[in-house]
Design a protein around this motif. Sequence first.
Motif, PDB file in Angstrom:
ATOM      1  N   MET A   1       0.844  -1.189   0.000  1.00  0.00           N
ATOM      2  CA  MET A   1       0.000   0.000   0.000  1.00  0.00           C
ATOM      3  C   MET A   1       0.878   1.236   0.000  1.00  0.00           C
ATOM      4  SD  MET A   1      -2.843  -1.068   2.856  1.00  0.00           S
ATOM      5  CE  MET A   1      -3.601   0.550   2.848  1.00  0.00           C
ATOM      6  N   ALA A   2       0.528   2.205  -0.829  1.00  0.00           N
ATOM      7  CA  ALA A   2       1.208   3.494  -0.854  1.00  0.00           C
ATOM      8  C   ALA A   2       0.142   4.561  -1.004  1.00  0.00           C
ATOM      9  CB  ALA A   2       2.199   3.555  -2.016  1.00  0.00           C
ATOM     10  N   PRO A   3       0.413   5.789  -0.551  1.00  0.00           N
ATOM     11  CA  PRO A   3      -0.613   6.840  -0.630  1.00  0.00           C
ATOM     12  C   PRO A   3      -1.225   6.992  -2.009  1.00  0.00           C
ATOM     13  CG  PRO A   3       1.240   7.607   0.672  1.00  0.00           C
ATOM     14  CD  PRO A   3       1.640   6.275   0.092  1.00  0.00           C
ATOM     15  N   GLU A   4      -0.405   6.820  -3.057  1.00  0.00           N
ATOM     16  CA  GLU A   4      -0.925   6.996  -4.406  1.00  0.00           C
ATOM     17  C   GLU A   4      -1.429   5.677  -5.004  1.00  0.00           C
ATOM     18  OE1 GLU A   4       3.282   5.747  -4.651  1.00  0.00           O
ATOM     19  OE2 GLU A   4       2.171   7.233  -3.472  1.00  0.00           O
ATOM     20  N   LYS A   5      -1.282   4.582  -4.271  1.00  0.00           N
ATOM     21  CA  LYS A   5      -1.674   3.266  -4.785  1.00  0.00           C
ATOM     22  C   LYS A   5      -2.134   2.389  -3.617  1.00  0.00           C
ATOM     23  CE  LYS A   5       0.114  -0.089  -8.141  1.00  0.00           C
ATOM     24  NZ  LYS A   5       1.325  -0.571  -8.850  1.00  0.00           N
ATOM     25  N   LEU A   6      -3.239   2.794  -3.001  1.00  0.00           N
ATOM     26  CA  LEU A   6      -3.706   2.129  -1.789  1.00  0.00           C
ATOM     27  C   LEU A   6      -4.071   0.670  -1.993  1.00  0.00           C
ATOM     28  CD1 LEU A   6      -6.017   4.769  -0.041  1.00  0.00           C
ATOM     29  CD2 LEU A   6      -3.829   3.904   0.777  1.00  0.00           C
ATOM     30  N   PHE A   7      -4.572   0.345  -3.171  1.00  0.00           N
ATOM     31  CA  PHE A   7      -5.156  -0.970  -3.385  1.00  0.00           C
ATOM     32  C   PHE A   7      -4.220  -1.947  -4.091  1.00  0.00           C
ATOM     33  CE2 PHE A   7      -8.487   2.024  -2.663  1.00  0.00           C
ATOM     34  CZ  PHE A   7      -9.379   1.344  -1.849  1.00  0.00           C
ATOM     35  N   GLY A   8      -2.965  -1.587  -4.244  1.00  0.00           N
ATOM     36  CA  GLY A   8      -1.998  -2.517  -4.792  1.00  0.00           C
ATOM     37  C   GLY A   8      -2.067  -2.668  -6.306  1.00  0.00           C
ATOM     38  N   ASP A   9      -1.620  -3.815  -6.771  1.00  0.00           N
ATOM     39  CA  ASP A   9      -1.448  -4.095  -8.193  1.00  0.00           C
ATOM     40  C   ASP A   9      -2.786  -4.133  -8.937  1.00  0.00           C
ATOM     41  OD1 ASP A   9      -0.674  -4.936 -10.677  1.00  0.00           O
ATOM     42  OD2 ASP A   9      -0.094  -6.960 -10.046  1.00  0.00           O
ATOM     43  N   PRO A  10      -2.989  -3.234  -9.907  1.00  0.00           N
ATOM     44  CA  PRO A  10      -4.262  -3.206 -10.628  1.00  0.00           C
ATOM     45  C   PRO A  10      -4.440  -4.365 -11.600  1.00  0.00           C
ATOM     46  CG  PRO A  10      -2.752  -1.601 -11.583  1.00  0.00           C
ATOM     47  CD  PRO A  10      -2.087  -2.160 -10.359  1.00  0.00           C
ATOM     48  N   GLU A  11      -3.403  -5.161 -11.791  1.00  0.00           N
ATOM     49  CA  GLU A  11      -3.488  -6.254 -12.773  1.00  0.00           C
ATOM     50  C   GLU A  11      -4.300  -7.436 -12.257  1.00  0.00           C
ATOM     51  OE1 GLU A  11      -2.402  -5.918 -15.899  1.00  0.00           O
ATOM     52  OE2 GLU A  11      -1.918  -3.862 -15.253  1.00  0.00           O
ATOM     53  N   THR A  12      -4.481  -7.525 -10.949  1.00  0.00           N
ATOM     54  CA  THR A  12      -5.225  -8.653 -10.391  1.00  0.00           C
ATOM     55  C   THR A  12      -6.417  -8.130  -9.578  1.00  0.00           C
ATOM     56  OG1 THR A  12      -3.834  -8.657  -8.411  1.00  0.00           O
ATOM     57  CG2 THR A  12      -3.180 -10.100 -10.233  1.00  0.00           C
ATOM     58  N   PRO A  13      -7.537  -8.855  -9.581  1.00  0.00           N
ATOM     59  CA  PRO A  13      -8.698  -8.418  -8.782  1.00  0.00           C
ATOM     60  C   PRO A  13      -8.383  -8.439  -7.288  1.00  0.00           C
ATOM     61  CG  PRO A  13      -9.335 -10.055 -10.425  1.00  0.00           C
ATOM     62  CD  PRO A  13      -7.835 -10.058 -10.368  1.00  0.00           C
ATOM     63  N   ILE A  14      -9.134  -7.654  -6.540  1.00  0.00           N
ATOM     64  CA  ILE A  14      -9.018  -7.626  -5.079  1.00  0.00           C
ATOM     65  C   ILE A  14     -10.375  -7.999  -4.489  1.00  0.00           C
ATOM     66  CG2 ILE A  14      -9.500  -5.134  -5.038  1.00  0.00           C
ATOM     67  CD1 ILE A  14      -7.817  -4.944  -2.488  1.00  0.00           C
ATOM     68  N   ALA A  15     -10.359  -8.795  -3.442  1.00  0.00           N
ATOM     69  CA  ALA A  15     -11.608  -9.198  -2.786  1.00  0.00           C
ATOM     70  C   ALA A  15     -12.335  -7.968  -2.258  1.00  0.00           C
ATOM     71  CB  ALA A  15     -11.319 -10.167  -1.654  1.00  0.00           C
ATOM     72  N   LEU A  16     -13.641  -7.933  -2.440  1.00  0.00           N
ATOM     73  CA  LEU A  16     -14.431  -6.775  -2.009  1.00  0.00           C
ATOM     74  C   LEU A  16     -14.202  -6.460  -0.545  1.00  0.00           C
ATOM     75  CD1 LEU A  16     -16.646  -4.612  -2.362  1.00  0.00           C
ATOM     76  CD2 LEU A  16     -18.322  -6.415  -1.842  1.00  0.00           C
ATOM     77  N   GLU A  17     -14.210  -7.475   0.313  1.00  0.00           N
ATOM     78  CA  GLU A  17     -14.074  -7.213   1.747  1.00  0.00           C
ATOM     79  C   GLU A  17     -12.721  -6.590   2.079  1.00  0.00           C
ATOM     80  OE1 GLU A  17     -13.570 -11.790   1.316  1.00  0.00           O
ATOM     81  OE2 GLU A  17     -14.471 -10.102   0.231  1.00  0.00           O
ATOM     82  N   ALA A  18     -11.668  -6.992   1.369  1.00  0.00           N
ATOM     83  CA  ALA A  18     -10.353  -6.390   1.588  1.00  0.00           C
ATOM     84  C   ALA A  18     -10.341  -4.935   1.111  1.00  0.00           C
ATOM     85  CB  ALA A  18      -9.277  -7.197   0.861  1.00  0.00           C
ATOM     86  N   ALA A  19     -10.957  -4.693  -0.042  1.00  0.00           N
ATOM     87  CA  ALA A  19     -11.015  -3.321  -0.567  1.00  0.00           C
ATOM     88  C   ALA A  19     -11.833  -2.415   0.344  1.00  0.00           C
ATOM     89  CB  ALA A  19     -11.616  -3.336  -1.970  1.00  0.00           C
ATOM     90  N   LEU A  20     -12.919  -2.936   0.884  1.00  0.00           N
ATOM     91  CA  LEU A  20     -13.721  -2.145   1.820  1.00  0.00           C
ATOM     92  C   LEU A  20     -12.907  -1.769   3.046  1.00  0.00           C
ATOM     93  CD1 LEU A  20     -17.200  -3.958   1.788  1.00  0.00           C
ATOM     94  CD2 LEU A  20     -16.710  -1.631   0.988  1.00  0.00           C
ATOM     95  N   ALA A  21     -12.111  -2.708   3.533  1.00  0.00           N
ATOM     96  CA  ALA A  21     -11.288  -2.438   4.716  1.00  0.00           C
ATOM     97  C   ALA A  21     -10.268  -1.348   4.421  1.00  0.00           C
ATOM     98  CB  ALA A  21     -10.586  -3.720   5.166  1.00  0.00           C
TER      99      ALA A  21
END
Length: 202
Positions: A119-139
Amino acid sequence: MAVTWTQHRFSGGALALDAANTVVLRGDAARTFDRFEDPAEIALFAEAATNFRAEELGGRALAVADPHRIAPTVLAIRETTDELFREAAAAEGTIRTASLPAFLEACAAGLRGHASFAMAPEKLFGDPETPIALEAALAVSALSLLSRVRRLRICRNCNWLFIDRSRNGSRLWCDMAVCGNRQKARRHYRRRKPVTEEHEHA
């Protein structure tokens, strides 16, 4: 009840607030309802949020493997987020520490068991190439709100939570095109009503 996940449903300004706002008319016991009452809507919400929250997510898609399985975690994040930040918005940016433990525990549950990502201030959600679980993104989205708490507001029309991005911090509505116009229409009606009634009784 089937929901049309339009852009207006994503007026909170952050994924976690959009989720909190899926309980409509909070505080009105006679009219409130939950758009996640059917867990299948959680997957449809995630699909729409991938599009409407693309900027916040850094282009990373949201994934829902089993909406029934993740529903308790999603609802826990949603409810603790609403409680913590609604109190903060009402108190003009003050966080009540008593509400923090449940909120942090819910966010931890959302992140637990998922692949780690940087996680970085300009890239909170990590690598855009792979999906992220909704519950993790909500957190992640909910935790990011701690740094923006002074910009949180409660819509004067629908009672939704939203981030005020106006320059002077004076925004009153989550969506000017919907809630702002409704409030203006009500004020116009109230101003005209006495005149109309006077003419009807003349």
